[in-house]
Design an enzyme around this catalytic site. Structure first.
Site, PDB file in Angstrom:
ATOM      1  N   GLY A  44      25.713  32.887  42.428  1.00  0.00           N
ATOM      2  CA  GLY A  44      26.165  32.148  41.124  1.00  0.00           C
ATOM      3  C   GLY A  44      25.909  30.547  41.160  1.00  0.00           C
ATOM      4  O   GLY A  44      26.148  29.486  40.312  1.00  0.00           O
ATOM      5  N   CYS A  45      25.810  29.654  42.230  1.00  0.00           N
ATOM      6  CA  CYS A  45      25.843  28.451  42.642  1.00  0.00           C
ATOM      7  C   CYS A  45      24.206  27.904  43.138  1.00  0.00           C
ATOM      8  O   CYS A  45      24.050  26.674  42.107  1.00  0.00           O
ATOM      9  CB  CYS A  45      26.922  27.838  43.992  1.00  0.00           C
ATOM     10  SG  CYS A  45      28.395  28.478  44.357  1.00  0.00           S
ATOM     11  N   THR A  46      23.894  28.499  43.195  1.00  0.00           N
ATOM     12  CA  THR A  46      21.910  28.484  43.200  1.00  0.00           C
ATOM     13  C   THR A  46      21.452  29.015  41.538  1.00  0.00           C
ATOM     14  O   THR A  46      21.340  27.839  40.903  1.00  0.00           O
ATOM     15  CB  THR A  46      21.126  29.066  43.694  1.00  0.00           C
ATOM     16  OG1 THR A  46      21.298  29.490  44.865  1.00  0.00           O
ATOM     17  CG2 THR A  46      19.385  28.930  43.337  1.00  0.00           C
ATOM     18  N   ALA A  49      23.276  25.088  40.035  1.00  0.00           N
ATOM     19  CA  ALA A  49      22.828  23.916  40.322  1.00  0.00           C
ATOM     20  C   ALA A  49      21.331  24.129  39.776  1.00  0.00           C
ATOM     21  O   ALA A  49      21.041  22.763  39.204  1.00  0.00           O
ATOM     22  CB  ALA A  49      22.361  24.037  41.851  1.00  0.00           C
TER      23      ALA A  49
END
Length: 155
Positions: A44-46, A49
């Protein structure tokens, strides 16, 4: 007390991916997006970003500065930036996460039946005067930058 649109954004100084301190109030005069995320190089963080990266030219054209904040250290941030060619600053808010706490972005989370304290995925837009302009407590990681640009009438 919760933060509300129009409130002064809590000021802070945190180290960036190079270990250099960055102070929010030094960015007055610019619109700033601060997004809190749990961990570098996770699915999710990738996605989040990379959405900011993919909309970077639109954000930059509007003079918007993007700051991602997690508990990860400078070395982890540097690897994450290099792996995905991220053009913006990542900041380290180490335990006990005082900046995330000030932004109500650190709290109790649940995963696979267990509870723990962690970084909550939330995003804040700060206007050039240093006040909260938009607050996103529910974030769609893969479209956050698109949503911000749309809500600001810029994209």
């Amino acid at each position: 007390m919760d933060l509300a649109i129009g409130d002064p954004a809590p000021d802070f100084t945190l180290p960036d991916q190079s270990g250099q301190p960055l102070t929010l109030s030094s960015l007055r005069g610019q619109r700033v997006v601060i997004y809190f995320y749990p961990k570098d190089d996770t699915p999710g963080c990738t996605k989040e970003a990379c959405n900011f990266r993919d909309r970077w030219s639109d954000l930059e054209a509007q003079g918007i500065r993007v700051l991602g904040i997690s508990k990860d250290g400078a070395a982890s941030h540097s690897k994450f930036i290099a792996k995905y060619t991220l053009p913006f600053t990542l900041l380290s808010d180490a335990e006990p996460c005082p900046v995330a706490t000030a932004y109500h972005s650190y709290g109790l989370k649940q995963f696979m039946g267990r509870e723990f304290m962690g970084m909550l995925r939330q995003t804040f837009v700060i206007d050039p005067e240093g006040r909260l302009e938009l607050i996103y407590a529910k974030v769609k990681a893969e479209t956050m930058a698109d949503q911000i640009l749309a809500d600001l009438g810029l994209g």
